[in-house]
Design an enzyme around this catalytic site. Structure first.
Site, PDB file in Angstrom:
ATOM      1  N   ARG A  75     -10.763 -57.434  -2.032  1.00  0.00           N
ATOM      2  CA  ARG A  75      -9.396 -57.915  -1.789  1.00  0.00           C
ATOM      3  C   ARG A  75      -8.388 -57.180  -2.665  1.00  0.00           C
ATOM      4  NH1 ARG A  75      -6.859 -62.981  -4.019  1.00  0.00           N
ATOM      5  NH2 ARG A  75      -4.906 -63.248  -2.858  1.00  0.00           N
ATOM      6  N   HIS A  79      -5.364 -55.094  -1.022  1.00  0.00           N
ATOM      7  CA  HIS A  79      -3.961 -55.444  -1.238  1.00  0.00           C
ATOM      8  C   HIS A  79      -3.217 -54.357  -2.011  1.00  0.00           C
ATOM      9  CE1 HIS A  79      -3.938 -59.978  -0.208  1.00  0.00           C
ATOM     10  NE2 HIS A  79      -4.896 -59.352   0.454  1.00  0.00           N
ATOM     11  N   HIS A 208     -14.618 -59.705   5.619  1.00  0.00           N
ATOM     12  CA  HIS A 208     -14.718 -61.136   5.356  1.00  0.00           C
ATOM     13  C   HIS A 208     -16.166 -61.596   5.265  1.00  0.00           C
ATOM     14  CE1 HIS A 208     -10.395 -62.353   6.763  1.00  0.00           C
ATOM     15  NE2 HIS A 208     -10.425 -61.758   5.594  1.00  0.00           N
ATOM     16  N   TRP A 224     -17.115 -67.269   4.361  1.00  0.00           N
ATOM     17  CA  TRP A 224     -17.245 -66.986   5.795  1.00  0.00           C
ATOM     18  C   TRP A 224     -18.709 -66.956   6.224  1.00  0.00           C
ATOM     19  CZ3 TRP A 224     -13.403 -64.820   2.825  1.00  0.00           C
ATOM     20  CH2 TRP A 224     -12.091 -64.893   3.298  1.00  0.00           C
TER      21      TRP A 224
END
Length: 324
Positions: A75, A79, A208, A224
């Site tokens: 992540r 990002h 994910h 997930w």
């Protein structure tokens, strides 16, 4: 279990910061944007990767609850790069502006300050690497160490001294836009802005498979998959085969968080943007392909993730070793 031996570390990856900068950018025209120390020892990428892998493994051992930094580092890398706009070349991983306001305070980046903090000892140990390279490389190490594909990666990102050149907020994807159609449109808008097509979009969302959502960061809760530290096509298989229903309770109490979906066990979750992938006919075809063939997913993911991490970086058209 995080597997550092899968990282495929190469002894050939040794460059000095100054040489890297000259090879990639010609001359150091922006001294403020080049913060790696010129007198630092030669940077050996395989040693940096090994240090990141050790950090992930040691942190997981300390936690002892099955969670790790694996998904967090993916992540972080995502990002760092996902603000790119192909129309004007703004945003992207070059600059590592997420360390500063305004990006550090964006809601989409909630919780990532902790990821940056735990990487500080590695930055101190290897001062020749830029923050931008370190943040993106952490995502590469996370994917590879979790059993995922080898991600093509090269050094050359620079660091900006502040956030004055940060792009506007709102470029990172939201999990929910209020309806399936609006969420689908939003997902496409975000990724098309960066230059991705539908197949690349679905491949990237396959990340994910790693990590989980935390209520104190995003408001959402849960992993997930049942193997949140293992990169696989399980995310796609579950999307296709499981029955997903709106979450209405949590730990015996009414669910008060944002809308999300859960499987029959109540232990797994999907965001509205995940469910959108099986609501849209074109996205669903790709989901079904990846659910059946992990090798195809891995191949596509490696290319798309490498492309994502290089957005906004002025790399030459040829690798640095072919410049001359």
């Amino acid at each position: 279990m995080f597997n550092a031996s899968r990282l495929g570390l190469s002894k050939a990856c040794t460059v000095t910061p100054a040489i890297t900068a000259v090879l990639l950018f010609g001359t150091l025209q922006n001294q403020d944007a080049f913060t790696a120390k010129a007198d630092a020892p030669p940077l050996k990428v395989e040693k940096v990767k090994a240090a990141i892998a050790d950090l992930i493994e040691q942190d997981a051992d300390k936690r002892g609850d099955g969670t790790s930094l694996t998904g967090t580092f993916v992540r972080l890398a995502w990002h760092c790069a996902g603000t790119y706009n192909k129309a004007d070349g703004s945003g992207g991983s070059d600059g590592a502006r997420m360390r500063y306001k305004p990006e550090a305070g964006w809601g989409a980046n909630a919780g990532l300050s902790k990821a940056r903090e735990v990487l500080e000892p590695i930055k101190e140990k290897f001062p020749g690497i830029s923050y931008a390279d370190l943040y993106t490389l952490s995502g590469v190490v996370a994917v590879e160490g979790a059993g995922g594909p080898t991600i093509p990666f090269r050094l050359g990102r620079s660091d900006m001294p502040d956030g004055s050149t940060s792009p506007p907020d709102g470029r990172l994807p939201d999990a929910d836009k209020g309806s399936s159609k609006m969420t689908i449109d939003h997902v496409r808008d975000v990724f098309y802005r960066m230059g991705f097509n539908d197949r690349e979009i679905v491949a990237l969302l396959g990340a994910h498979a790693l990590g989980r959502c935390h209520t104190d960061a995003s408001g959402y809760w849960g992993p997930w998959t049942f193997a949140e530290n293992t990169m696989s096509n399980e995310y796609f298989r579950l999307l296709v085969e499981e029955r997903w229903s709106p979450k209405v309770s949590h730990n015996g109490k009414p669910w008060s968080g944002p809308d999300q979906f859960e499987d029959s066990t109540g232990m797994l979750m999907m965001l509205p943007s995940d469910i959108a992938l099986i609501k849209d006919p074109e996205f669903k075809k790709i989901v079904e392909l990846y659910a059946k063939d992990e090798d195809v997913f891995f191949k596509d993911f490696a290319k798309a993730f490498s492309k994502l991490l290089e957005l906004g970086v002025p790399f030459p058209s040829k690798p640095w070793y072919q410049v001359w």
